[in-house]
Design an enzyme around this catalytic site. Structure first.
Site, PDB file in Angstrom:
ATOM      1  N   ARG A 219      -3.271   1.715  11.420  1.00  0.00           N
ATOM      2  CA  ARG A 219      -4.045   1.161  12.534  1.00  0.00           C
ATOM      3  C   ARG A 219      -4.045   2.171  13.666  1.00  0.00           C
ATOM      4  O   ARG A 219      -3.063   2.899  13.854  1.00  0.00           O
ATOM      5  CB  ARG A 219      -3.383  -0.106  13.075  1.00  0.00           C
ATOM      6  CG  ARG A 219      -3.791  -1.388  12.372  1.00  0.00           C
ATOM      7  CD  ARG A 219      -5.255  -1.762  12.631  1.00  0.00           C
ATOM      8  NE  ARG A 219      -5.623  -2.992  11.952  1.00  0.00           N
ATOM      9  CZ  ARG A 219      -6.080  -3.070  10.699  1.00  0.00           C
ATOM     10  NH1 ARG A 219      -6.230  -2.001   9.968  1.00  0.00           N
ATOM     11  NH2 ARG A 219      -6.403  -4.246  10.175  1.00  0.00           N
TER      12      ARG A 219
ATOM     13  N   GLU B 195     -10.881   2.320  18.539  1.00  0.00           N
ATOM     14  CA  GLU B 195     -12.053   2.541  17.677  1.00  0.00           C
ATOM     15  C   GLU B 195     -13.095   1.434  17.899  1.00  0.00           C
ATOM     16  O   GLU B 195     -12.724   0.317  18.245  1.00  0.00           O
ATOM     17  CB  GLU B 195     -11.628   2.612  16.199  1.00  0.00           C
ATOM     18  CG  GLU B 195     -11.045   1.334  15.649  1.00  0.00           C
ATOM     19  CD  GLU B 195     -10.494   1.491  14.231  1.00  0.00           C
ATOM     20  OE1 GLU B 195      -9.704   2.413  13.972  1.00  0.00           O
ATOM     21  OE2 GLU B 195     -10.867   0.646  13.391  1.00  0.00           O
TER      22      GLU B 195
ATOM     23  N   HIS C  29     -12.651   4.254   9.433  1.00  0.00           N
ATOM     24  CA  HIS C  29     -11.959   3.031   8.982  1.00  0.00           C
ATOM     25  C   HIS C  29     -12.563   2.504   7.670  1.00  0.00           C
ATOM     26  O   HIS C  29     -13.079   1.384   7.617  1.00  0.00           O
ATOM     27  CB  HIS C  29     -12.002   1.961  10.078  1.00  0.00           C
ATOM     28  CG  HIS C  29     -10.897   0.949   9.946  1.00  0.00           C
ATOM     29  ND1 HIS C  29     -10.265   0.363  11.010  1.00  0.00           N
ATOM     30  CD2 HIS C  29     -10.299   0.406   8.850  1.00  0.00           C
ATOM     31  CE1 HIS C  29      -9.347  -0.494  10.586  1.00  0.00           C
ATOM     32  NE2 HIS C  29      -9.349  -0.482   9.263  1.00  0.00           N
TER      33      HIS C  29
ATOM     34  N   ILE D  81       0.847  -1.203   0.000  1.00  0.00           N
ATOM     35  CA  ILE D  81       0.000   0.000   0.000  1.00  0.00           C
ATOM     36  C   ILE D  81       0.883   1.254   0.000  1.00  0.00           C
ATOM     37  O   ILE D  81       0.614   2.216  -0.733  1.00  0.00           O
ATOM     38  CB  ILE D  81      -0.973  -0.014   1.201  1.00  0.00           C
ATOM     39  CG1 ILE D  81      -1.907  -1.226   1.095  1.00  0.00           C
ATOM     40  CG2 ILE D  81      -1.784   1.280   1.270  1.00  0.00           C
ATOM     41  CD1 ILE D  81      -2.735  -1.506   2.346  1.00  0.00           C
TER      42      ILE D  81
END
Ligand code: GLV
Length: 326
Positions: free
Chosen positions: A240, A269, A287, A158
């Site tokens: 994260r 979260e 998210h 990514i």
């Protein structure tokens, strides 16, 4: 022959449940109820496989109840919800869903970077609140993206996707830091230069975090790291929660020690640190970096492929701890 029993812990695409039902006796959660840890453990008691989505913690306590469990297939590339050593000790294979979400997630990293740099949500709130009565020369001035320095912390697939977008699309000067350096070919393709972490923090105009969460990466960005960043810099976290110390970040944003932040992930979260909700110079999303319909379908199908591959055909596609099978 009797079908093996599996559990799907959260609501997913009905066609994926239908696919799984061709092979397994499926207990699903299409009502998307929030299960306690005890409920999850109880439901796993007679299951050989589990389809999880990243929010369900699979640890020694849960595994102790799940004596028949052989595989947990996560519908996520990240798998910090798995206690991998505990799974290995119990001979439970973990799998994840790499590759299928790389480009979609890199797109979102860039979307968050752009929204943060150009103050998109802050200015939209101003407009929606009816505060826009006239144009002014310095209204919502942000930071340039083109030609600036893009810093990437965590240069996996990514991170590389974000580097390519920055270098090739926006003429950015790309620097990165990672546990291991990319090959010269990949560095050339991404037009990215490897630097030490401190240099990355000091030079980035836009710093994007894409590293996996672990005990070692907890609070990788805290007050000392934020203090190294330029006061004009923007921070983007699509990795994260827990990688950033959210309280320290909220303080830095409030005191304008950095310009702005874009956050898709949060410590604890779906709870969000209350201070982040009151600072204006932060873009907050729930998210959603991999959330496009084709990509979420590909992730769900890949998690299903891992269950079918392992339990029916004897080979998982994306094993995380093959040593569990030894
Ligand atoms: C999403 O956060 C993932 O790990 O796939």
């Amino acid at each position: 022959m009797k079908k093996a029993k599996i559990l799907v812990t959260r609501a997913v695409f009905p066609e994926v449940i239908a696919r799984l039902e061709q092979y397994f006796e499926v207990e699903h959660n299409q009502a998307d109820e929030a299960w306690s840890k005890q409920q999850l453990a109880d439901k796993l008691r007679d299951k050989v496989g589990a389809f999880t989505t990243g929010g369900e913690r699979i640890d020694a306590e849960v595994l102790a109840a799940a004596s028949q469990l052989k595989i947990c297939a996560n519908m996520a590339v990240g798998y910090n919800n798995f206690d991998v050593p505990a799974m290995t000790a119990r001979k439970v294979l973990g799998t994840n869903t790499p590759d299928v979400l790389t480009e979609t997630t890199a797109d979102f990293g860039f979307a968050l970077l752009m929204a943060t740099a150009r103050r998109v949500t802050e200015s939209e709130h101003y407009l929606r609140d009816g505060k826009w009565d006239r144009w002014s020369y310095d209204m919502f001035s942000g930071s340039d993206v083109h030609g600036s320095t893009l810093g990437i912390l965590g240069m996996g697939r990514i991170g590389q996707g974000i580097a390519r977008r920055g270098a090739h699309g926006f003429g950015m000067n790309v620097v990165y830091h990672n546990r291991s350096r990319l090959s010269p070919e990949l560095e050339a393709e991404c037009k990215a230069r490897y630097v030490a972490k401190d240099e990355l923090l000091k030079t980035a105009d836009h710093l994007v975090l894409v590293l996996p969460y672990s005990a070692q990466s907890h609070h990788t960005i805290g007050a000392p790291e934020l203090a190294l960043m330029k006061p004009t810099a923007n921070l983007v976290n699509i990795a994260r929660g827990g990688i950033v110390d959210d309280a320290a970040l909220a303080a830095a944003l409030r005191e304008k020690r950095i310009a702005a932040a874009g956050l898709d992930v949060f410590e604890g979260e779906p709870k969000v640190h209350p201070d982040l909700l009151t600072v204006p110079n932060v873009v907050l999303t729930p998210h959603i970096a991999s959330a496009t319909v084709p990509t979420r379908k590909a992730m769900a199908n890949l998690a299903a492929d891992n269950l079918i591959g392992f339990l029916v055909q004897g080979k998982a596609l994306n094993p995380l701890n093959p040593e569990a099978l030894a």
